[in-house]
Each structure stands twice: as C-alpha cells, then as structure tokens.
Design an enzyme around this catalytic site. Sequence first.
Site, short mmCIF file in Angstrom:
data_model
loop_
_atom_site.label_atom_id
_atom_site.label_comp_id
_atom_site.label_asym_id
_atom_site.label_seq_id
_atom_site.Cartn_x
_atom_site.Cartn_y
_atom_site.Cartn_z
N ASP A 37 0.85 -1.19 0.00
CA ASP A 37 0.00 0.00 0.00
C ASP A 37 0.89 1.24 0.00
OD1 ASP A 37 -3.26 0.23 0.83
OD2 ASP A 37 -2.10 2.08 0.98
N ASP A 63 3.87 2.88 -4.40
CA ASP A 63 2.88 3.56 -5.23
C ASP A 63 2.65 2.68 -6.45
OD1 ASP A 63 1.38 5.14 -6.89
OD2 ASP A 63 2.79 6.83 -6.95
N VAL A 64 1.53 1.96 -6.46
CA VAL A 64 1.30 0.97 -7.52
C VAL A 64 0.89 1.60 -8.84
CG1 VAL A 64 0.81 -0.91 -5.92
CG2 VAL A 64 -1.07 0.54 -6.74
N ASN A 90 -6.11 -5.29 -5.49
CA ASN A 90 -7.21 -4.63 -4.79
C ASN A 90 -7.12 -3.11 -4.78
OD1 ASN A 90 -9.42 -4.40 -2.62
ND2 ASN A 90 -7.64 -3.53 -1.59
N TYR A 156 -14.62 6.46 -13.06
CA TYR A 156 -14.68 5.24 -12.26
C TYR A 156 -15.23 4.08 -13.09
CZ TYR A 156 -15.44 2.35 -8.08
OH TYR A 156 -15.40 1.35 -7.13
N LYS A 160 -13.31 0.56 -14.16
CA LYS A 160 -13.83 -0.71 -13.67
C LYS A 160 -14.36 -1.60 -14.80
CE LYS A 160 -12.86 -0.01 -9.35
NZ LYS A 160 -11.82 -0.82 -8.67
#
Length: 286
Positions: A37, A63-64, A90, A156, A160
Amino acid sequence: MKDFKDKVMFITGAAHGFGQVIAEGAADRGMKLTIVDIDEPALKKTYQHILDKGAEVLMVTADVTKEASVDDAVEQAMEKFGRIDLLINNAGIALPGRIWELPTRDWEWIMHINLMSQVYAMKRVIPIMIQQKTHADILNVASIAGLVDTPGMPSYHASKFASVGMTEATAYDLQRANIDIDMHVMCPGFVQTDLYHTENHRPAQYSDPTDPYYQSEAYLKGQQFAKYVITNGKPIDTIADTVFKALEDNRFYILTHPEYNPLIEDRVKRIVTDGAPDVHIMDGIM
C-alpha cells in the site's frame, strides 16, 4: 484454490477496506502474505494485526501507479517467499465528476491505479506463476460499476469496466494456453469502507490543489454523495469469507449485492434490443 494453508498471497491496497480484511482473512487461513500500500502508517497497522495472528508477512510501501514500484514489490516478495500462489489486485480509488468537469490528471490517476496497477502486477506475476508449475489464482477487484453504469462517475466506470474486460480476456488467454491459473473478478456494490477518503492518498504527480474544480459545487457534492453511499453500504465484515468461499468454489464473477442483479440484466437487455441508457432506471437507487 481449495487449500490456503502455507500458500503465498500478494495483495495491493492492503492498508484499508477490502484489502485489510482480505489480508487478515488470509492470515486466519494460514497463508503467508506480502501486503502492499502507499499509506505506510495504516499499512503498519494491518501488518501488526497479521503478526498478532501468527502469520508470516512482508510489508511493502509502494505507489502501484508506477510499474517500477510494482516490480520492486514483487521482487521483494519473491526474495522472501520464493513463490506467489494468489495475486489479489485490490488497490483502487473513486473520483466523482462529470467528463467535462473532471481534470485530466484525475483521469490519469484513476486509470493508473484502478487498471494499470493490475496490468503491472499481472505482467510481472503471471510468468512467475507459470514457472512454478503449480496451480495459482488471480483476483482483480473491480466493482458493480464495471457491470452497470450510473451518472456522475464516468472515470470510475471506465476504469472498472476495463478491469472486468481485461480479467475476462486474460481468462480466455490462460485457458487457450492450458496454463493452470484461475482468474476471478470481484464486483462489489457499496460497502462500508473508507473509499471516500481517496484524496488522502493522492500522489504528488496527480495533485494540483490550486485547480478551481476542487472548490466547485460539483466536486463537493460528489464527495458528499460518495461518503453517503459508502457509509450506508453493506458491512465489510463478511467480505473476506465471501472472497475465500468464491476462491474455493472457483467462481469467476464474485458479486456481493444480489439486489443489483436486475440492473445487470437490464443493461444486457438494452444492448441486445438496441436500447439506450436511461437515467430513470436509477430512480430509488441513486
């Protein structure tokens, strides 16, 4: 995946919400974990909870949205555990705002964390799983917003829907290549998390507090709405059991809110009958 004990999980977004409860659920089932995270103070709390359960765990602050950071986290996981049996992508954010109002940097941020972080992890981990020559699983956390559309959150929905489509397409590719990796996509509805605190974790490269949008009525109303629907969502305490039961049953689509199924059916019906989006379908829901 039928037996979780001593299997190794790599999970992003583990400091809060779904990631935290899934990570702790994995520890309860005897798994070894790498938790990732950007929020180091909160991640340390998850780390301590897992240690208290007696599980073996590696904590990586990263930082993904940056591919190099994901690669480094995977490398650290491999150095410690030597394998990855379950990848759970996630990490995610939600940014309300209509397309003609939301700043471009917000589009870049949400696409990089909700979609590209999953791409980065899968590109790095799938070859590892193939080389292991044992069964493995990948679960991408998307949203009901990846199956049905609503007003006010095009960024968003874009991220998604892309996550769901990418997961489906990857499942086809793995099956065609006879690779023993099962794919799963989780599409939850509103759940009581702190997703509405997204702004607390905004990286500097996506930040411009001087932009007037962040003081606009549209932005402030969007934040208020996000807080309302999330705080009034489904309790989070059943999510870990839902996830691990779905993995045991090898379910591809993991849905948490059956009351939204009619919306999914309506969308498919509109597509095949040449229908069009109608905002009134949201009456009484949003």
